[in-house]
Design a protein around this motif. Structure first.
Motif, PDB file in Angstrom:
ATOM      1  N   GLU A  29     -12.417   9.487   3.669  1.00  0.00           N
ATOM      2  CA  GLU A  29     -11.628   8.257   3.666  1.00  0.00           C
ATOM      3  C   GLU A  29     -12.108   7.295   4.744  1.00  0.00           C
ATOM      4  O   GLU A  29     -12.562   7.715   5.813  1.00  0.00           O
ATOM      5  N   ILE A  30     -11.969   6.015   4.457  1.00  0.00           N
ATOM      6  CA  ILE A  30     -12.326   4.956   5.405  1.00  0.00           C
ATOM      7  C   ILE A  30     -11.049   4.392   6.018  1.00  0.00           C
ATOM      8  O   ILE A  30     -10.093   4.082   5.311  1.00  0.00           O
ATOM      9  N   VAL A  31     -11.071   4.228   7.332  1.00  0.00           N
ATOM     10  CA  VAL A  31      -9.936   3.661   8.060  1.00  0.00           C
ATOM     11  C   VAL A  31     -10.351   2.331   8.665  1.00  0.00           C
ATOM     12  O   VAL A  31     -11.377   2.246   9.359  1.00  0.00           O
ATOM     13  N   ALA A  32      -9.590   1.276   8.404  1.00  0.00           N
ATOM     14  CA  ALA A  32      -9.870  -0.043   8.969  1.00  0.00           C
ATOM     15  C   ALA A  32      -9.278  -0.151  10.367  1.00  0.00           C
ATOM     16  O   ALA A  32      -8.133   0.233  10.594  1.00  0.00           O
ATOM     17  N   ASP A  33     -10.071  -0.682  11.293  1.00  0.00           N
ATOM     18  CA  ASP A  33      -9.597  -0.888  12.667  1.00  0.00           C
ATOM     19  C   ASP A  33     -10.040  -2.264  13.155  1.00  0.00           C
ATOM     20  O   ASP A  33      -9.265  -3.212  13.173  1.00  0.00           O
ATOM     21  N   GLU A  34     -11.334  -2.406  13.513  1.00  0.00           N
ATOM     22  CA  GLU A  34     -11.821  -3.704  13.985  1.00  0.00           C
ATOM     23  C   GLU A  34     -11.540  -4.796  12.952  1.00  0.00           C
ATOM     24  O   GLU A  34     -11.713  -4.586  11.752  1.00  0.00           O
ATOM     25  N   TRP A  35     -11.102  -5.951  13.463  1.00  0.00           N
ATOM     26  CA  TRP A  35     -10.789  -7.142  12.673  1.00  0.00           C
ATOM     27  C   TRP A  35      -9.543  -6.957  11.802  1.00  0.00           C
ATOM     28  O   TRP A  35      -9.184  -7.852  11.046  1.00  0.00           O
ATOM     29  N   CYS A  36      -8.882  -5.830  11.936  1.00  0.00           N
ATOM     30  CA  CYS A  36      -7.614  -5.592  11.237  1.00  0.00           C
ATOM     31  C   CYS A  36      -6.536  -5.500  12.309  1.00  0.00           C
ATOM     32  O   CYS A  36      -5.977  -4.439  12.574  1.00  0.00           O
ATOM     33  N   ASN A  37      -6.275  -6.632  12.965  1.00  0.00           N
ATOM     34  CA  ASN A  37      -5.499  -6.638  14.198  1.00  0.00           C
ATOM     35  C   ASN A  37      -4.053  -7.084  14.024  1.00  0.00           C
ATOM     36  O   ASN A  37      -3.149  -6.482  14.578  1.00  0.00           O
TER      37      ASN A  37
ATOM     38  N   ALA B  85      -9.726  -0.441   2.327  1.00  0.00           N
ATOM     39  CA  ALA B  85      -9.778   0.817   3.070  1.00  0.00           C
ATOM     40  C   ALA B  85      -8.754   1.789   2.501  1.00  0.00           C
ATOM     41  O   ALA B  85      -7.791   1.387   1.830  1.00  0.00           O
ATOM     42  N   ASP B  86      -8.984   3.070   2.776  1.00  0.00           N
ATOM     43  CA  ASP B  86      -8.017   4.088   2.364  1.00  0.00           C
ATOM     44  C   ASP B  86      -6.812   4.110   3.292  1.00  0.00           C
ATOM     45  O   ASP B  86      -5.725   4.531   2.900  1.00  0.00           O
ATOM     46  N   MET B  87      -7.029   3.669   4.523  1.00  0.00           N
ATOM     47  CA  MET B  87      -5.972   3.663   5.529  1.00  0.00           C
ATOM     48  C   MET B  87      -6.209   2.499   6.476  1.00  0.00           C
ATOM     49  O   MET B  87      -7.359   2.148   6.767  1.00  0.00           O
ATOM     50  N   VAL B  88      -5.132   1.886   6.952  1.00  0.00           N
ATOM     51  CA  VAL B  88      -5.238   0.853   7.977  1.00  0.00           C
ATOM     52  C   VAL B  88      -4.629   1.374   9.265  1.00  0.00           C
ATOM     53  O   VAL B  88      -3.560   1.984   9.253  1.00  0.00           O
ATOM     54  N   GLN B  89      -5.357   1.162  10.355  1.00  0.00           N
ATOM     55  CA  GLN B  89      -4.731   1.442  11.642  1.00  0.00           C
ATOM     56  C   GLN B  89      -3.884   0.244  12.029  1.00  0.00           C
ATOM     57  O   GLN B  89      -4.383  -0.885  12.098  1.00  0.00           O
ATOM     58  N   ILE B  90      -2.616   0.499  12.274  1.00  0.00           N
ATOM     59  CA  ILE B  90      -1.683  -0.539  12.720  1.00  0.00           C
ATOM     60  C   ILE B  90      -1.599  -0.371  14.228  1.00  0.00           C
ATOM     61  O   ILE B  90      -0.816   0.422  14.744  1.00  0.00           O
ATOM     62  N   LYS B  91      -2.469  -1.093  14.922  1.00  0.00           N
ATOM     63  CA  LYS B  91      -2.641  -0.903  16.363  1.00  0.00           C
ATOM     64  C   LYS B  91      -1.553  -1.681  17.088  1.00  0.00           C
ATOM     65  O   LYS B  91      -1.664  -2.874  17.326  1.00  0.00           O
TER      66      LYS B  91
ATOM     67  N   GLY C 151       0.120   1.319  -1.704  1.00  0.00           N
ATOM     68  CA  GLY C 151      -0.667   2.530  -1.850  1.00  0.00           C
ATOM     69  C   GLY C 151      -1.801   2.722  -0.871  1.00  0.00           C
ATOM     70  O   GLY C 151      -2.728   3.490  -1.133  1.00  0.00           O
ATOM     71  N   VAL C 152      -1.748   2.063   0.269  1.00  0.00           N
ATOM     72  CA  VAL C 152      -2.763   2.233   1.311  1.00  0.00           C
ATOM     73  C   VAL C 152      -2.163   3.063   2.445  1.00  0.00           C
ATOM     74  O   VAL C 152      -1.003   2.852   2.836  1.00  0.00           O
ATOM     75  N   GLY C 153      -2.922   4.012   2.953  1.00  0.00           N
ATOM     76  CA  GLY C 153      -2.444   4.845   4.039  1.00  0.00           C
ATOM     77  C   GLY C 153      -2.106   4.026   5.275  1.00  0.00           C
ATOM     78  O   GLY C 153      -2.797   3.053   5.602  1.00  0.00           O
TER      79      GLY C 153
END
Length: 425
Positions: free
Chosen positions: A303-311, A325-331, A352-354
């Motif tokens: 799975e791919i997790v979005a981090d950079e530029w997903c702020n 992405a399969d999952m987004v990091q909610i930082k 439906g996104v992690g």
């Protein structure tokens, strides 16, 4: 219950501010610090101490509510707000925000955080995300104290969410001590591990990805050896764009590499966070989506997790809508007010996104505990053990707050119990 006064105190975080641009550019370790000149504006050194500000609200019955303003380890990178230093921002809080809070009735978390989130500085700018983050924590704590409820219950009530009396998987991060700290996480039976801080191609990923492959193979074997037959955590590794650097952003080459990673991790499930850094929101969405679709075509289940530029909340909506992405990091600190984290989890799950309630090693215990209540109410797929990089302290703070809160909620539901076996499975 009204707010009768607001004060602020300077504090330290659980880790440090690191200049990501300088580290990616080859700044070398010197003991626990780095050699070289900083490259990101505001930094005095490649690594410097993390700072926080506690926003403290005095309530009319004498109770005290608080929250901590803090920014992420890699401040100023990937589209984030600049470095957050206490001496620069305490005057802003006391002169511009405190007067707006004093006298407010603690009747609604959503009303008050909406007020704080939308405040504009006299110069026309928005307040730093760290300020909005800390102020919102204090408001949530204040409303919970005024209503004699847990913060979880306040969120459940105001967002009309169902109560689920189960723990949320906790994600531990090892920092650079990725071997000994992985052992700690395995012994504590963390649900997700190890993060691993793969932020340099030559020293951590390998020019052809060979160093990370070796580490994943070692980690898998270590888990199977130490964890026993019943322990199968998710592997989640943050590579800070280094896979894109090593493979020149070639989707085909990255897919081939992901296939090798999947084989090395089997039978454990693997997530890779931030495989590349495209330098913009639109570019990151395009490249992540392309990689995700190519992985699906080859039936590679990493799975791919979005981090950079997903702020920001708005960024997360864009990534989710694009199914990038399969999952987004909610930082959490990057989103400003904690209500944005709540709404981001709800939005990601709806489509439906992690959802991963993350944050930073460079937060405080207050931020970690607040994130527990957000997670228990909104039910993301995982939440970060924070602050710090030592595993033990951050995991203890988050785990124990979760256990305490679930025990109280079960008691109130008439399910009084002394057993928390779910935490150890």
């Amino acid at each position: 219950m009204k707010i009768v006064d607001v004060v602020a105190s300077p504090g330290l975080t659980g880790f440090y501010f690191d200049d990501q641009m300088a580290i990616k550019g080859g700044a070398a370790h010197d003991g626990f610090t780095y050699n070289g000149e900083p490259r990101t504006p505001g930094f005095r050194a490649v690594r410097q101490r993390g700072e926080s500000i506690s926003v403290i609200m005095i309530l009319e019955d004498g109770q005290v509510a608080s929250g901590d303003c803090a920014a992420v380890q890699y401040s100023g990178a990937g589209g984030r707000d600049p470095l957050f230093l206490a001496k620069d921002f305490i005057p802003i809080i006391m002169e511009e925000i405190a007067p707006k809070l004093v006298g407010q009735e603690l009747d609604s978390f959503r009303r008050l955080v909406g007020l704080a989130e939308n405040l504009i500085r006299p110069n026309g700018e928005r307040y730093h995300t760290a300020i909005r983050y800390g102020v919102s924590q204090a408001i949530l704590d204040g409303v919970a104290k005024a209503k004699k409820k847990t913060m979880t219950e306040v969120i459940l009530e105001e967002y009309k969410l169902p109560l689920v009396l189960e723990p949320v998987p906790i994600f531990t991060q090892t920092g650079d001590d990725r071997y000994d700290n992985a052992d700690k996480a395995i012994i504590k039976r963390a649900g997700v591990l190890p993060h691993a801080l793969i932020n340099n191609v030559e020293t951590k990923l390998g020019k052809n990805g060979e160093l990370l492959l070796d580490y994943v193979e070692w980690l898998k074997n270590r888990i199977l050896t130490l964890g026993g037959d019943s322990y199968r955590p998710v592997l989640h590794i943050d590579v800070y764009g280094t896979i894109g650097i090593a493979f020149e952003d070639s989707t085909e080459r990255m897919v081939d590499y992901f296939a090798k990673l999947e084989k090395a991790a089997a039978p454990l499930h693997l997530r890779i966070e931030g495989p590349m850094d495209a330098g913009s929101v639109e570019g990151q969405i395009e490249q992540l989506k392309s990689l995700r679709e190519a992985l699906k075509t080859k039936n590679i289940k990493v799975e791919i997790v979005a981090d950079e530029w997903c702020n920001t909340y708005e960024d997360i909506v864009k990534f989710v809508d694009a199914q990038a992405a399969d999952m987004v990091q909610i930082k959490t600190p990057d989103l400003g007010g904690i209500q944005n984290t709540i709404e981001a989890v709800i939005y990601a799950k709806k489509y439906g996104v992690g959802a991963y309630v993350g944050g930073s090693c460079n937060e405080t215990d207050a931020g970690g505990r607040t994130a527990v209540h957000v997670s228990l109410a909104t039910r993301p797929d995982q939440m970060l053990a924070k602050p710090g990089m030592g595993v033990d302290e951050g995991y203890m703070i988050v785990h124990n707050e979760m256990s305490r809160t679930l025990t109280v909620l079960k008691y109130r539901e008439g399910k009084k119990t002394h057993s928390e076996e779910a935490f150890w499975s």
